[in-house]
Design an enzyme around this catalytic site. Structure first.
Site, mmCIF file in Angstrom:
data_model
loop_
_atom_site.group_PDB
_atom_site.id
_atom_site.type_symbol
_atom_site.label_atom_id
_atom_site.label_comp_id
_atom_site.label_asym_id
_atom_site.label_seq_id
_atom_site.Cartn_x
_atom_site.Cartn_y
_atom_site.Cartn_z
ATOM 1 N N ASP A 10 0.883 -1.166 0.000
ATOM 2 C CA ASP A 10 0.000 0.000 0.000
ATOM 3 C C ASP A 10 0.923 1.218 0.000
ATOM 4 O O ASP A 10 2.119 1.110 0.273
ATOM 5 C CB ASP A 10 -0.864 -0.052 1.272
ATOM 6 C CG ASP A 10 -1.515 1.271 1.599
ATOM 7 O OD1 ASP A 10 -2.243 1.796 0.745
ATOM 8 O OD2 ASP A 10 -1.258 1.793 2.691
ATOM 9 N N ASP A 12 -0.150 5.173 0.978
ATOM 10 C CA ASP A 12 -0.372 6.171 2.030
ATOM 11 C C ASP A 12 -0.498 5.520 3.402
ATOM 12 O O ASP A 12 -1.367 4.699 3.614
ATOM 13 C CB ASP A 12 -1.617 6.997 1.700
ATOM 14 C CG ASP A 12 -1.398 7.845 0.460
ATOM 15 O OD1 ASP A 12 -2.136 7.650 -0.520
ATOM 16 O OD2 ASP A 12 -0.454 8.661 0.458
#
Ligand code: XBP
Ligand code: MG
Length: 257
Positions: A10, A12
């Protein structure tokens, strides 16, 4: 020999704790466009439950309880607001305003040495990923990732599995051969819905969320400068999480379920 073929990161909150920069970029865009909004930290933490900056703006407009024509007018401006915000955010990142989290660059290097491929599965805009990777890993950073799945690559955003399923298809890998690394409950749900072994390293903004169902929760990936504490190191058998430790976790799951 481990079954681990790819790590899917991922962005953020996982590669870097970026949401404060996103929040400031949104507020700067509101000022630039003459909108009387300013998202405080508590307000932004509440809005973060909605994945996607454009969807977050829509959720904010809906919360304003406006007359229908005003609501329609503002909804029609989301694209322009988000474009201004993205320019602000990428400028902040390229200006050095965001650092990679502990152990991220080390694990990416470790994967390269072990010939474990790298993918990205994110809700954020591709331009934001590009800026963060170039700033954090240097000019050739993008080429180190076999697949980058970002906002434009999936119809539905997290917690839907779409972006992880897209990355798995592009990798030509099965969920059993890959591991997802996430920071949020939305991301965890998306990765688990895609059938992935999922490691969660909560960020400042997600630290109070529910990570039930995660295969492993660690405060960070650990680094020489900031190793994992003895208690968390005992979970992975080392003071830092590397490809060897991740492979062992995956193989143990496969063997013992
Ligand atoms: C986090 C998100 C993104 C960012 C803002 O993405 O939900 O929407 O908050 O970026 P992830 P955009 O954790 O999946 O990396 O404004 O470009 O959406
Ligand atoms: Mg995240």
């Amino acid at each position: 020999m481990t079954n681990l073929k790819a790590l899917i990161f991922d962005v953020d909150g996982t590669l870097a704790d970026t949401e404060e920069a996103h929040r400031c970029a949104f507020n700067e865009a509101f000022q630039q466009l003459g909108l009387p909004w300013n998202w405080s930290k508590p307000r932004y933490a509440h809005l973060l439950v909605t994945a996607g900056g454009k969807e977050r703006l829509a959720a904010h407009i809906d919360s304003l309880d406006l007359p229908a024509p005003d609501r329609r007018e503002l909804m029609g401006r989301i694209e322009a607001i988000h474009q201004a915000k993205t320019l602000n955010y990428t400028r902040m990142v390229l200006g050095g305003g965001v650092a990679l989290r502990d152990g991220v660059a080390r694990l990416i290097d470790d994967a390269a040495r072990a010939h474990v491929r790298l993918g990205i599965a994110t809700t954020t805009t591709f331009a934001n990923v590009e800026a963060l990777l170039r700033m954090g890993l240097g000019a050739g950073a993008l080429d180190r990732f076999a697949v980058i799945g970002a906002a434009g690559n999936a119809a539905r955003k997290k917690p839907a599995a779409d972006i992880y399923e897209y990355v798995l298809r592009q990798l030509g890998a099965s969920p059993q051969e890959c591991v997802a690394i996430e920071d949020s409950a939305n991301g965890l749900r998306a990765a688990k819905a895609a059938g992935l072994y999922t490691i969660v390293t909560p960020s400042y903004w997600t630290r109070t969320e529910d990570f039930s169902g995660a295969d492993l929760v660690l405060p960070s990936l650990g680094s020489a400068l900031r190793p994992l504490t003895p208690r968390t190191a005992a979970l992975v058998g080392n003071t830092m999480l590397g490809v060897r430790e991740i492979g062992r976790q995956l193989d143990a799951l496969r063997e013992y379920g």
